[in-house]
Design a protein around this motif. Structure first.
Motif, PDB file in Angstrom:
ATOM      1  N   GLY A  87       0.884  -1.207  -0.027  1.00 51.67           N
ATOM      2  CA  GLY A  87      -0.064  -0.008  -0.048  1.00 51.67           C
ATOM      3  C   GLY A  87       0.767   1.092  -0.029  1.00 51.67           C
ATOM      4  N   GLU A  88       2.142   1.361  -0.458  1.00 49.50           N
ATOM      5  CA  GLU A  88       2.790   2.508  -0.551  1.00 49.50           C
ATOM      6  C   GLU A  88       2.930   3.214   0.563  1.00 49.50           C
ATOM      7  N   HIS A  89       3.375   2.561   1.682  1.00 46.57           N
ATOM      8  CA  HIS A  89       3.541   3.367   2.786  1.00 46.57           C
ATOM      9  C   HIS A  89       4.983   2.685   3.681  1.00 46.57           C
ATOM     10  N   ALA A  90       5.576   3.461   4.362  1.00 49.07           N
ATOM     11  CA  ALA A  90       6.823   2.821   5.220  1.00 49.07           C
ATOM     12  C   ALA A  90       6.038   2.414   6.638  1.00 49.07           C
ATOM     13  N   SER A  91       6.450   1.468   7.120  1.00 46.74           N
ATOM     14  CA  SER A  91       6.085   0.898   8.542  1.00 46.74           C
ATOM     15  C   SER A  91       6.894   1.498   9.644  1.00 46.74           C
ATOM     16  N   THR A  92       6.231   1.288  10.917  1.00 43.38           N
ATOM     17  CA  THR A  92       7.120   1.870  11.986  1.00 43.38           C
ATOM     18  C   THR A  92       8.409   1.213  12.009  1.00 43.38           C
ATOM     19  N   ARG A  93       8.565   0.255  11.235  1.00 42.22           N
ATOM     20  CA  ARG A  93       9.999  -0.480  11.463  1.00 42.22           C
ATOM     21  C   ARG A  93      11.039   0.431  10.872  1.00 42.22           C
ATOM     22  N   PHE A  94      10.482   0.911   9.788  1.00 45.06           N
ATOM     23  CA  PHE A  94      11.440   1.807   9.176  1.00 45.06           C
ATOM     24  C   PHE A  94      12.159   2.767  10.041  1.00 45.06           C
ATOM     25  N   TYR A  95      11.530   3.635  10.815  1.00 47.02           N
ATOM     26  CA  TYR A  95      11.639   4.727  11.597  1.00 47.02           C
ATOM     27  C   TYR A  95      12.614   4.038  12.914  1.00 47.02           C
ATOM     28  N   GLU A  96      11.813   2.907  13.401  1.00 46.24           N
ATOM     29  CA  GLU A  96      12.664   2.199  14.444  1.00 46.24           C
ATOM     30  C   GLU A  96      14.049   1.781  14.299  1.00 46.24           C
ATOM     31  N   VAL A  97      14.337   1.010  13.008  1.00 43.61           N
ATOM     32  CA  VAL A  97      15.800   0.865  12.516  1.00 43.61           C
ATOM     33  C   VAL A  97      16.729   2.062  12.090  1.00 43.61           C
ATOM     34  N   LEU A  98      16.068   2.998  11.367  1.00 42.34           N
ATOM     35  CA  LEU A  98      16.939   4.046  10.902  1.00 42.34           C
ATOM     36  C   LEU A  98      17.169   4.902  12.232  1.00 42.34           C
ATOM     37  N   PHE A  99      16.389   4.978  13.057  1.00 42.01           N
ATOM     38  CA  PHE A  99      16.504   5.935  14.360  1.00 42.01           C
ATOM     39  C   PHE A  99      17.459   5.277  15.226  1.00 42.01           C
ATOM     40  N   SER A 100      17.678   3.973  15.164  1.00 39.74           N
ATOM     41  CA  SER A 100      18.459   3.010  16.111  1.00 39.74           C
ATOM     42  C   SER A 100      19.947   2.962  15.950  1.00 39.74           C
ATOM     43  N   LEU A 117       8.671  10.588   1.225  1.00 40.35           N
ATOM     44  CA  LEU A 117       9.280  10.902   2.758  1.00 40.35           C
ATOM     45  C   LEU A 117      10.572  11.312   2.761  1.00 40.35           C
ATOM     46  N   GLY A 118      11.367  11.308   1.562  1.00 48.21           N
ATOM     47  CA  GLY A 118      12.461  11.917   1.284  1.00 48.21           C
ATOM     48  C   GLY A 118      13.680  10.593   1.625  1.00 48.21           C
ATOM     49  N   PHE A 119      13.437   9.629   1.485  1.00 42.33           N
ATOM     50  CA  PHE A 119      14.243   8.453   1.803  1.00 42.33           C
ATOM     51  C   PHE A 119      14.961   8.147   0.525  1.00 42.33           C
ATOM     52  N   VAL A 120      16.305   8.078   0.401  1.00 46.93           N
ATOM     53  CA  VAL A 120      17.040   7.935  -0.823  1.00 46.93           C
ATOM     54  C   VAL A 120      17.997   6.233  -0.603  1.00 46.93           C
TER      55      VAL A 120
END
Length: 194
Positions: A87-100, A117-120
């Motif tokens: 469904g063309e969205h990033a899950s909370t796991r994206f933010y958890e891993v990238l923040f981690s 979302l600006g991710f490259v």
């Protein structure tokens, strides 16, 4: 809050914990979910066995983890395998891993989900589109520490400057204000027509 950024569990984020795994994935207990065909192919027993034979330390439990176990697993893994959500969205796991402060390896290049979302790719996260590319990226980023860590730093800085709850709240308030302004404008036009 997503576990990885909650005050209770976020203490493990970006911590200088010892890496005990090269590659982590917590969906191993349901890796062949029909919603994610690439995940099952990339994380197949043949692929993971071959990588283990080449010395890759893989964390893939066959059960769900408790919240703190999950965050500790991310914090002790160099690379984290993540699946694109439908469904063309990033899950909370994206933010958890990238923040981690860990490197995310994303299954299925879904630019419709990441680009807005600006991710490259290659700057904030690694992506792959086939089981062969997955395996190649694992070996590449495990043997190119400086590149991997540059990507990790870029991702963490980007999440901190663009994807925290304060940013979502500001976007929400701006959207509500715009909707109210449009509604008010529509009401004014309707009154003029009378």
């Amino acid at each position: 809050l997503p576990y990885g950024v909650s005050p209770r569990f976020g203490i493990h984020a970006n911590a200088s914990m010892e890496y005990t795994h090269d590659l982590g994935f917590t969906g191993g207990w349901q890796r062949f979910n029909p919603r994610y065909p690439m995940r099952g192919q990339a994380f197949s027993r043949n692929n993971t066995n071959r990588m283990r034979e080449r010395g890759v330390r893989i964390f893939a439990p066959n059960h769900m983890l408790k919240a703190e176990e999950y965050i500790r697993a991310i914090a002790t893994s160099k690379l984290w395998f993540a699946t694109s959500e439908v469904g063309e969205h990033a899950s909370t796991r994206f933010y958890e891993v990238l923040f981690s402060g860990r490197c995310m390896l994303v299954c299925n290049r879904d630019l419709a989900a990441y680009a807005p979302l600006g991710f490259v790719e290659g700057k904030h996260m690694a992506m792959f589109g086939s089981p062969q590319e997955f395996e190649a990226k694992v070996y590449y980023y495990l043997s190119h520490e400086e590149e991997r860590m540059t990507m990790v730093r870029n991702a963490r800085e980007f999440v901190l400057s663009h994807h925290m709850w304060k940013h979502r709240a500001a976007e929400f308030v701006a959207s509500v204000r715009l909707a109210l302004a449009n509604r008010s404008l529509a009401n004014q036009r309707r009154l003029r027509r009378r």
